[in-house]
Design an enzyme around this catalytic site. Structure first.
Site, PDB file in Angstrom:
ATOM      1  N   ASN A 295     -19.142  -3.829 -18.986  1.00 31.74           N
ATOM      2  CA  ASN A 295     -18.417  -4.792 -18.138  1.00 31.74           C
ATOM      3  C   ASN A 295     -18.439  -6.177 -18.764  1.00 31.74           C
ATOM      4  OD1 ASN A 295     -16.968  -5.196 -15.690  1.00 31.74           O
ATOM      5  ND2 ASN A 295     -18.693  -6.378 -14.904  1.00 31.74           N
TER       6      ASN A 295
ATOM      7  N   ASP B 212     -13.209   8.053  -2.186  1.00 29.82           N
ATOM      8  CA  ASP B 212     -12.706   7.485  -3.451  1.00 29.82           C
ATOM      9  C   ASP B 212     -13.254   8.223  -4.674  1.00 29.82           C
ATOM     10  OD1 ASP B 212     -11.066   5.488  -2.425  1.00 29.82           O
ATOM     11  OD2 ASP B 212     -12.714   4.042  -2.279  1.00 29.82           O
TER      12      ASP B 212
ATOM     13  N   GLY C 101     -16.910  -2.972 -10.898  1.00 27.09           N
ATOM     14  CA  GLY C 101     -16.547  -3.403  -9.544  1.00 27.09           C
ATOM     15  C   GLY C 101     -16.606  -2.237  -8.563  1.00 27.09           C
TER      16      GLY C 101
ATOM     17  N   GLY D 148      -4.291   6.990 -12.415  1.00 29.68           N
ATOM     18  CA  GLY D 148      -4.864   6.639 -11.114  1.00 29.68           C
ATOM     19  C   GLY D 148      -4.117   7.200  -9.918  1.00 29.68           C
TER      20      GLY D 148
ATOM     21  N   ASN E 135     -14.344   4.229   2.959  1.00 31.75           N
ATOM     22  CA  ASN E 135     -12.878   4.086   2.902  1.00 31.75           C
ATOM     23  C   ASN E 135     -12.168   4.917   3.963  1.00 31.75           C
ATOM     24  OD1 ASN E 135     -12.944   6.715   1.847  1.00 31.75           O
ATOM     25  ND2 ASN E 135     -11.233   6.302   0.484  1.00 31.75           N
TER      26      ASN E 135
ATOM     27  N   LYS F   9     -14.439  -2.677   2.864  1.00 27.32           N
ATOM     28  CA  LYS F   9     -15.106  -1.397   2.578  1.00 27.32           C
ATOM     29  C   LYS F   9     -16.630  -1.438   2.709  1.00 27.32           C
ATOM     30  CE  LYS F   9     -11.807   0.802  -0.498  1.00 27.32           C
ATOM     31  NZ  LYS F   9     -11.605   1.509  -1.763  1.00 27.32           N
TER      32      LYS F   9
ATOM     33  N   SER G 262       0.853  -1.197   0.000  1.00 27.76           N
ATOM     34  CA  SER G 262       0.000   0.000   0.000  1.00 27.76           C
ATOM     35  C   SER G 262       0.888   1.246   0.000  1.00 27.76           C
ATOM     36  CB  SER G 262      -0.877   0.007   1.246  1.00 27.76           C
ATOM     37  OG  SER G 262      -1.437   1.294   1.397  1.00 27.76           O
TER      38      SER G 262
END
Ligand code: ATR
Length: 286
Positions: A155, A107, A133, A248, A92, A71, A20
């Site tokens: 998707n 997020d 997702g 990202g 989160n 989460k 992380s």
């Protein structure tokens, strides 16, 4: 780092939490702002989650982040959940205040902030989302809340894109929502912004792309929520076509900054140089 009796602990809980980048981002912000705080990661298995939260309360841990797989089901153990996190259906960020654990979600807002910071307007835009997702859910619900005109969700598992499309059109009646199979992407060329929320192209499969970028005009903005690698092949292909790209890493850093704003109150002036954070995270990611 100068840890003493008065140092406040902030942390990430998840399983797995290996690799992380959150400790590097948060500790950097603490350091440059001379905050007597430290951020660590704890690997918490699902069956220990409730016990860990009780312990955090006893220890007076003031705030923490939550990642996969907690989460969603952490929500049942929290004392209160903010409206946005309820809307996104996931938490989160948690703040411990007046004996209560409060859940938030930064997020989606982190993603939207990346667009805004890059000078991209969202209102009235047509958005193509790849994937259905957790990441896709946060991004698409926040975009819907930010006033886009249309959202198309593609998707591999069409049932999941259908479900997400249904959730969004239920909550945001004035937004046109469509869904389809990822394979049918070539039908959807007329969009302003494309966001890859699938894991296609993520390390170690860095040669893969979710769809062929050449179907879009070079006015389309291309985003990827993957941050490892910092520039996915999907983004590199878009850049070759002179399209504007957003990676990202921006979303990752922005969601962390927004978590700190929740812990320390939005009014606290926290000095942050996003480019400097990106600079040193580069070495951790590549
Ligand atoms: P996150 O929380 O990061 O969004 P996730 O919930 O596991 O992660 O979602 C991963 C997304 O990538 C899903 O949309 C997944 O598609 P499915 O719902 O069909 O599983 C998509 N994905 C992952 N690998 C894929 C692949 N090889 N081809 C197409 N889609 C893929």
């Amino acid at each position: 780092m100068n840890i003493n009796w008065n140092t406040e602990l902030y942390c990430l809980i998840g399983d797995p939490i290996e690799k992380s980048l959150s400790p590097e981002i948060h500790n950097y912000i603490f350091n440059i702002n001379n905050m007597n705080c430290n951020y660590m990661c704890f690997n918490v298995e699902d069956n220990n989650l409730k016990q860990v939260l009780d312990t955090f309360k006893i220890l007076g841990i003031k705030g923490f982040n939550v990642t996969i797989p907690h989460k969603i089901h952490i929500m049942k153990y929290l004392d209160d959940i903010d409206e946005e996190a309820k809307l996104l259906g996931a938490v989160n960020t948690v703040k411990y205040v007046n004996g209560k654990l409060m859940g938030y979600n930064t997020d989606g807002a982190g993603f939207v902030k990346s667009l805004v910071d890059s000078g991209i307007s969202i209102k009235g835009k047509k958005i193509l989302i790849l994937g259905a997702g957790g990441g896709s859910h946060a991004v698409s619900v926040k975009l819907a809340q930010s006033g886009v005109k249309k959202i198309i969700i593609l998707n591999r598992t069409i049932e999941k894109s259908k479900q997400l499309a249904y959730n969004i059109s239920n909550k945001f009646k004035n937004i046109a929502v469509e869904y389809d199979d990822l394979k049918s992407f070539s039908k959807y060329t007329d969009v302003d912004i494309v966001v890859n929320c699938t894991s296609i192209g993520m390390y170690p499969d860095t040669d893969e792309v979710p769809i062929d970028i050449s179907i879009f005009s070079n006015k389309t903005v291309v985003c990827d929520i993957i941050y490892k690698p910092i520039k996915t092949k999907f983004l590199k292909n878009a850049e070759k076509k002179n399209m504007k790209i957003i990676g990202g890493m921006d979303m990752l850093i922005n969601q962390a900054i927004l978590s700190q704003k929740i812990w320390f109150s939005v009014d606290k002036n926290i000095a942050i140089n996003i480019d400097e954070i990106k600079g040193f995270l580069h070495y951790s990611v590549e």
